[in-house]
Design a protein around this motif. Sequence first.
Motif, PDB file in Angstrom:
ATOM      1  N   LEU A 393      84.824  57.526 -92.608  1.00 27.70           N
ATOM      2  CA  LEU A 393      84.313  57.958 -91.092  1.00 27.70           C
ATOM      3  C   LEU A 393      82.775  58.303 -91.121  1.00 27.70           C
ATOM      4  CD1 LEU A 393      87.130  60.128 -89.649  1.00 27.70           C
ATOM      5  CD2 LEU A 393      86.507  57.825 -88.880  1.00 27.70           C
ATOM      6  N   THR A 394      82.442  58.773 -92.123  1.00 27.74           N
ATOM      7  CA  THR A 394      80.844  58.960 -92.210  1.00 27.74           C
ATOM      8  C   THR A 394      80.315  57.823 -92.556  1.00 27.74           C
ATOM      9  OG1 THR A 394      81.527  60.059 -94.456  1.00 27.74           O
ATOM     10  CG2 THR A 394      79.857  60.932 -93.135  1.00 27.74           C
ATOM     11  N   ALA A 395      80.990  56.958 -93.188  1.00 23.50           N
ATOM     12  CA  ALA A 395      80.238  55.388 -93.554  1.00 23.50           C
ATOM     13  C   ALA A 395      80.137  54.724 -91.994  1.00 23.50           C
ATOM     14  CB  ALA A 395      81.215  54.469 -94.371  1.00 23.50           C
ATOM     15  N   CYS A 396      81.373  54.737 -91.262  1.00 23.14           N
ATOM     16  CA  CYS A 396      81.297  54.251 -89.787  1.00 23.14           C
ATOM     17  C   CYS A 396      80.051  54.784 -88.952  1.00 23.14           C
ATOM     18  CB  CYS A 396      82.435  54.685 -89.306  1.00 23.14           C
ATOM     19  SG  CYS A 396      83.827  53.539 -89.934  1.00 23.14           S
ATOM     20  N   SER A 397      79.818  56.027 -89.205  1.00 21.56           N
ATOM     21  CA  SER A 397      79.058  57.217 -88.347  1.00 21.56           C
ATOM     22  C   SER A 397      77.599  56.740 -88.742  1.00 21.56           C
ATOM     23  CB  SER A 397      79.235  58.536 -88.816  1.00 21.56           C
ATOM     24  OG  SER A 397      78.553  59.433 -88.367  1.00 21.56           O
ATOM     25  N   HIS A 398      77.504  56.432 -89.921  1.00 22.98           N
ATOM     26  CA  HIS A 398      75.838  56.182 -90.306  1.00 22.98           C
ATOM     27  C   HIS A 398      75.616  54.815 -89.966  1.00 22.98           C
ATOM     28  CE1 HIS A 398      74.721  59.899 -92.146  1.00 22.98           C
ATOM     29  NE2 HIS A 398      75.991  60.015 -92.442  1.00 22.98           N
ATOM     30  N   SER A 399      76.390  53.912 -89.547  1.00 26.04           N
ATOM     31  CA  SER A 399      76.280  52.647 -89.446  1.00 26.04           C
ATOM     32  C   SER A 399      76.473  52.177 -87.741  1.00 26.04           C
ATOM     33  CB  SER A 399      76.744  51.616 -90.265  1.00 26.04           C
ATOM     34  OG  SER A 399      76.559  51.921 -91.357  1.00 26.04           O
ATOM     35  N   ARG A 400      76.738  53.293 -86.858  1.00 25.79           N
ATOM     36  CA  ARG A 400      77.111  53.054 -85.743  1.00 25.79           C
ATOM     37  C   ARG A 400      78.388  52.030 -85.234  1.00 25.79           C
ATOM     38  NH1 ARG A 400      72.310  53.117 -81.922  1.00 25.79           N
ATOM     39  NH2 ARG A 400      71.027  52.912 -83.565  1.00 25.79           N
ATOM     40  N   MET A 401      79.134  52.107 -86.132  1.00 26.83           N
ATOM     41  CA  MET A 401      80.398  51.531 -85.984  1.00 26.83           C
ATOM     42  C   MET A 401      81.416  52.324 -85.284  1.00 26.83           C
ATOM     43  SD  MET A 401      80.252  49.181 -89.315  1.00 26.83           S
ATOM     44  CE  MET A 401      81.235  49.485 -90.470  1.00 26.83           C
ATOM     45  N   VAL A 402      81.090  52.592 -84.082  1.00 24.63           N
ATOM     46  CA  VAL A 402      81.927  53.335 -83.282  1.00 24.63           C
ATOM     47  C   VAL A 402      83.661  52.939 -83.101  1.00 24.63           C
ATOM     48  CG1 VAL A 402      82.317  54.307 -80.966  1.00 24.63           C
ATOM     49  CG2 VAL A 402      80.058  53.973 -81.979  1.00 24.63           C
ATOM     50  N   GLU A 403      83.630  51.839 -82.799  1.00 26.58           N
ATOM     51  CA  GLU A 403      84.943  51.005 -82.572  1.00 26.58           C
ATOM     52  C   GLU A 403      85.988  51.168 -83.970  1.00 26.58           C
ATOM     53  OE1 GLU A 403      87.121  50.863 -80.475  1.00 26.58           O
ATOM     54  OE2 GLU A 403      85.320  51.636 -79.345  1.00 26.58           O
ATOM     55  N   GLN A 404      85.385  50.779 -85.106  1.00 25.83           N
ATOM     56  CA  GLN A 404      85.859  50.871 -86.249  1.00 25.83           C
ATOM     57  C   GLN A 404      86.366  52.326 -86.740  1.00 25.83           C
ATOM     58  OE1 GLN A 404      82.972  48.835 -85.754  1.00 25.83           O
ATOM     59  NE2 GLN A 404      83.007  47.093 -87.198  1.00 25.83           N
ATOM     60  N   GLY A 405      85.512  53.067 -86.327  1.00 25.33           N
ATOM     61  CA  GLY A 405      85.674  54.511 -86.711  1.00 25.33           C
ATOM     62  C   GLY A 405      86.786  55.158 -85.949  1.00 25.33           C
ATOM     63  N   ARG A 406      86.851  54.682 -84.643  1.00 23.63           N
ATOM     64  CA  ARG A 406      87.708  55.295 -83.576  1.00 23.63           C
ATOM     65  C   ARG A 406      89.253  54.799 -84.113  1.00 23.63           C
ATOM     66  NH1 ARG A 406      85.907  56.469 -78.171  1.00 23.63           N
ATOM     67  NH2 ARG A 406      84.270  55.052 -78.029  1.00 23.63           N
ATOM     68  N   GLN A 407      89.217  53.366 -84.565  1.00 27.26           N
ATOM     69  CA  GLN A 407      90.366  52.839 -84.859  1.00 27.26           C
ATOM     70  C   GLN A 407      90.994  53.384 -86.415  1.00 27.26           C
ATOM     71  OE1 GLN A 407      90.388  48.599 -85.566  1.00 27.26           O
ATOM     72  NE2 GLN A 407      89.609  48.338 -83.381  1.00 27.26           N
ATOM     73  N   ILE A 408      90.034  53.825 -87.094  1.00 30.26           N
ATOM     74  CA  ILE A 408      90.385  54.398 -88.222  1.00 30.26           C
ATOM     75  C   ILE A 408      90.844  55.621 -87.956  1.00 30.26           C
ATOM     76  CG2 ILE A 408      89.656  55.367 -90.570  1.00 30.26           C
ATOM     77  CD1 ILE A 408      87.982  52.419 -90.648  1.00 30.26           C
ATOM     78  N   PHE A 409      90.402  56.493 -87.272  1.00 31.22           N
ATOM     79  CA  PHE A 409      90.487  57.744 -86.903  1.00 31.22           C
ATOM     80  C   PHE A 409      91.923  57.849 -86.254  1.00 31.22           C
ATOM     81  CE2 PHE A 409      90.560  61.574 -83.890  1.00 31.22           C
ATOM     82  CZ  PHE A 409      90.329  62.506 -84.865  1.00 31.22           C
ATOM     83  N   GLU A 410      92.507  56.871 -85.449  1.00 29.59           N
ATOM     84  CA  GLU A 410      93.660  56.797 -84.802  1.00 29.59           C
ATOM     85  C   GLU A 410      94.687  56.518 -85.691  1.00 29.59           C
ATOM     86  OE1 GLU A 410      92.945  54.844 -81.359  1.00 29.59           O
ATOM     87  OE2 GLU A 410      92.064  56.691 -80.748  1.00 29.59           O
ATOM     88  N   SER A 411      94.268  55.656 -86.817  1.00 31.06           N
ATOM     89  CA  SER A 411      95.332  55.222 -87.652  1.00 31.06           C
ATOM     90  C   SER A 411      95.917  56.380 -88.805  1.00 31.06           C
ATOM     91  CB  SER A 411      94.950  53.861 -88.555  1.00 31.06           C
ATOM     92  OG  SER A 411      93.753  54.578 -89.575  1.00 31.06           O
ATOM     93  N   MET A 412      94.860  57.362 -88.798  1.00 32.21           N
ATOM     94  CA  MET A 412      95.140  58.307 -89.739  1.00 32.21           C
ATOM     95  C   MET A 412      96.457  58.904 -89.638  1.00 32.21           C
ATOM     96  SD  MET A 412      91.860  60.654 -89.885  1.00 32.21           S
ATOM     97  CE  MET A 412      92.708  61.878 -90.996  1.00 32.21           C
ATOM     98  N   GLU A 413      96.895  59.167 -88.348  1.00 31.22           N
ATOM     99  CA  GLU A 413      98.161  59.924 -88.225  1.00 31.22           C
ATOM    100  C   GLU A 413      99.240  58.870 -88.157  1.00 31.22           C
ATOM    101  OE1 GLU A 413      98.655  63.555 -85.870  1.00 31.22           O
ATOM    102  OE2 GLU A 413     100.110  63.588 -87.759  1.00 31.22           O
ATOM    103  N   GLU A 414      99.057  57.738 -87.391  1.00 35.08           N
ATOM    104  CA  GLU A 414      99.857  56.896 -87.045  1.00 35.08           C
ATOM    105  C   GLU A 414     100.479  56.051 -88.369  1.00 35.08           C
ATOM    106  OE1 GLU A 414      98.356  54.198 -84.349  1.00 35.08           O
ATOM    107  OE2 GLU A 414      98.100  55.736 -82.849  1.00 35.08           O
ATOM    108  N   LYS A 415      99.476  55.764 -89.316  1.00 33.89           N
ATOM    109  CA  LYS A 415      99.721  54.591 -90.247  1.00 33.89           C
ATOM    110  C   LYS A 415      99.999  55.506 -91.744  1.00 33.89           C
ATOM    111  CE  LYS A 415      97.417  50.456 -89.494  1.00 33.89           C
ATOM    112  NZ  LYS A 415      96.318  49.684 -90.095  1.00 33.89           N
ATOM    113  N   PHE A 416      99.045  56.620 -91.778  1.00 39.88           N
ATOM    114  CA  PHE A 416      99.153  57.236 -93.244  1.00 39.88           C
ATOM    115  C   PHE A 416      99.720  58.634 -93.129  1.00 39.88           C
ATOM    116  CE2 PHE A 416      95.592  54.269 -92.514  1.00 39.88           C
ATOM    117  CZ  PHE A 416      95.930  53.233 -93.857  1.00 39.88           C
ATOM    118  N   GLY A 417     100.110  59.168 -91.771  1.00 39.76           N
ATOM    119  CA  GLY A 417     100.725  60.411 -91.892  1.00 39.76           C
ATOM    120  C   GLY A 417      99.748  61.657 -92.053  1.00 39.76           C
ATOM    121  N   ILE A 418      98.465  61.345 -91.974  1.00 37.42           N
ATOM    122  CA  ILE A 418      97.680  62.538 -92.132  1.00 37.42           C
ATOM    123  C   ILE A 418      97.004  63.004 -90.773  1.00 37.42           C
ATOM    124  CG2 ILE A 418      95.359  62.962 -93.164  1.00 37.42           C
ATOM    125  CD1 ILE A 418      96.168  60.727 -95.325  1.00 37.42           C
ATOM    126  N   SER A 419      97.491  64.332 -90.555  1.00 35.16           N
ATOM    127  CA  SER A 419      97.026  64.580 -89.389  1.00 35.16           C
ATOM    128  C   SER A 419      95.372  65.102 -89.451  1.00 35.16           C
ATOM    129  CB  SER A 419      97.590  65.906 -88.594  1.00 35.16           C
ATOM    130  OG  SER A 419      97.728  66.744 -89.516  1.00 35.16           O
TER     131      SER A 419
END
Length: 658
Positions: A393-419
């Motif tokens: 997420l910091t990587a995304c954040s430091h490169s203005r990759m908002v969409e990628q960051g959002r997707q990864i954030f959402e996948s945390m719980e859905e795909k990886f079971g990490i809340s």
Amino acid sequence: MVHLSHKFSTIPINFIPKQFSKHLPQQIQSQPTPPFIPFSQRQNQRSLLESQLISALNCCTSLTQIQQIHARVLRKGFEQCCYVLTKLIRILTKMEIPMDSYAKLVFNQVENPNPFLCTALIRGYCLQGLVKESVFVYSEMRKKSVLPISFTFSALFKACGVVNDVDLGRQIHGQTILIGGFGFDLFVKNSLIEMYVKLGFLGCGRKVFDELPERDLISWTELIVGYVKAGDMESAGELFSELPKKDMVAWTAMVTGYAQNAKPREALEFFERMLNEGVETDEVTLVGVISACAQLGAAKYANWIRDIVENLGFSPTRCVVVGSALIDMYSKCGSVEDAYKAFKVMEEKNVFSYSSMIAGFAMHGYAYAALELFHEMVKIGIKPNKVTFIGVLTACSHSRMVEQGRQIFESMEEKFGISPGVDHYSCMVDLLGRAGCLEEALNLAETMPLEPNGGVWGALLGACRTYSNPDIAQIAANHLFELEPNAIGNYILLSNIYASAGRWNDVLMVRKMMREKGLRKNPGCSWLETKKGVIQEFFAGDMSHPRYGEMKQVLEDLLNRLKAIGYQPNMNSIAYDVSDEEKTRILITHSEKLALAFGLLDINADFPIRIMKNIRMCEDCHSFICGVSQITRRVIIVRDNLRFHHFHDGKCSCGNFW
DNA sequence: ATAGGGTTAG
């Protein structure tokens, strides 16, 4: 060769070594061995079978195999044989096969369990987090009057440590005193100290330690580690110096302790003392030292430890922990290339290695590399953990990759079971904020399901500085002043935001708050390593350096050349209501500029100039150094308090976004 | 048998 095996097989089973024969009753000794003894032959056969079963168990690699052997155990009438069953339990434990019911089944069939079987069960359950079961076995064992052994208590204390149950621990502690003989058993006491220390009851651990009639190295080391974990290096050091005979583990505990408590210089000092005293070191020691070097962040230390690792003959490619530590160190010492080299050659990579590398890329602004690595680890089946996501997420954040960051954030719980935790939310607020979506960032902070902490509001405040938004800044700052009333950085940020908006009255108000709290501004400080390998420090506005005259000349010269190609000093970076002339003077004596001037004078043109800085770089210094890298064709690497900037050819690796 | 190890955001 046949002859040889024949010779072995003729050794009589009932052979009694001479030195013991005199203790035997006369009759037995004088009795001639009968030509056939059905019973002992059966015994013989039985023990043969037994050892066959044991070695079969030793070779097991899967649950199915174990089950097959278990069936054989039952078929051959070994269902009461504690020896074989104990082995079975130990194998299950070792292979981390969940034994929630399996082992219990075994246990229930045995009429007279021996202490070893019970203990193996207790230990097995404990290691699998089934502490209730451990305790159940213990109570069964008490019911059946099976006397515990030292290891029984040790396993139980470990179990209490696992579930954080100090009351249970105390209860069992009491029993060690009641049940004969264990009140003074050093092994039991050491396990007890370990438990108390682990649960944070350092005082209880200390009491047990103090009351011991004699202690061994292990008792000492456990207590030292207790102090280390509590952050009390002074007491740890005191104990360590009292320790009559110190071994590698004790020394390592100290080295690591200093490293873990943000005292890298002391860690290195201890390591050198350790080497001088001729104490052996192993990879665990090195990991502590490497971590200390990472904290110092100087390339000099990275090279130093590289030599040590090589001289000691350690192969960082073999040990995944050393490798991961090295990745982190190289990243923090400014060489993401070396970090990646270390990563590449590692034979075994785990979630730590990947997370470190991802964080390393993020730190240096290589967001795409970080994301690619993340996808790679997922693809090859290494499960990311919460730390991994911080890096991504910091990587995304430091490169203005908002969409990628959002997707990864959402996948945390859905795909990886990490809340997502608070820190992940703060990454998201940072991501949105840096991208300029201040409203959305504020909204996230206000509606997130967890209580926002300083990180969340701090990220928002930082974004408000980038986008000059004093109104949202005020909201964030109010939260921060409540959460971290003594963190000077927040006041300074807010006052800078007001200043750049021209709200000088508000600036004065913030200043007043700081004064009332007795907070003083942290002076900006930069340092670099000179040609001679000395660390030189530079403070903002400090003109007392012996070569200040030359440095000033260099800076003025650069300033003029830069102005000629369009650079203008950025007055917004100064949070004082003073004349532009004065602002220019303040700007040109920012510590990183002083360090840069010195670096240009001192360091050969083929080498990069590496500058470290205690606080964030201001806009002006950033664009100034960009320009300098262009007109001087030098590579300049600046590490601020949280990341690296690689300036090269007029551009920075952060893409002017940090 | 028991003690020491790596990655984390503003």
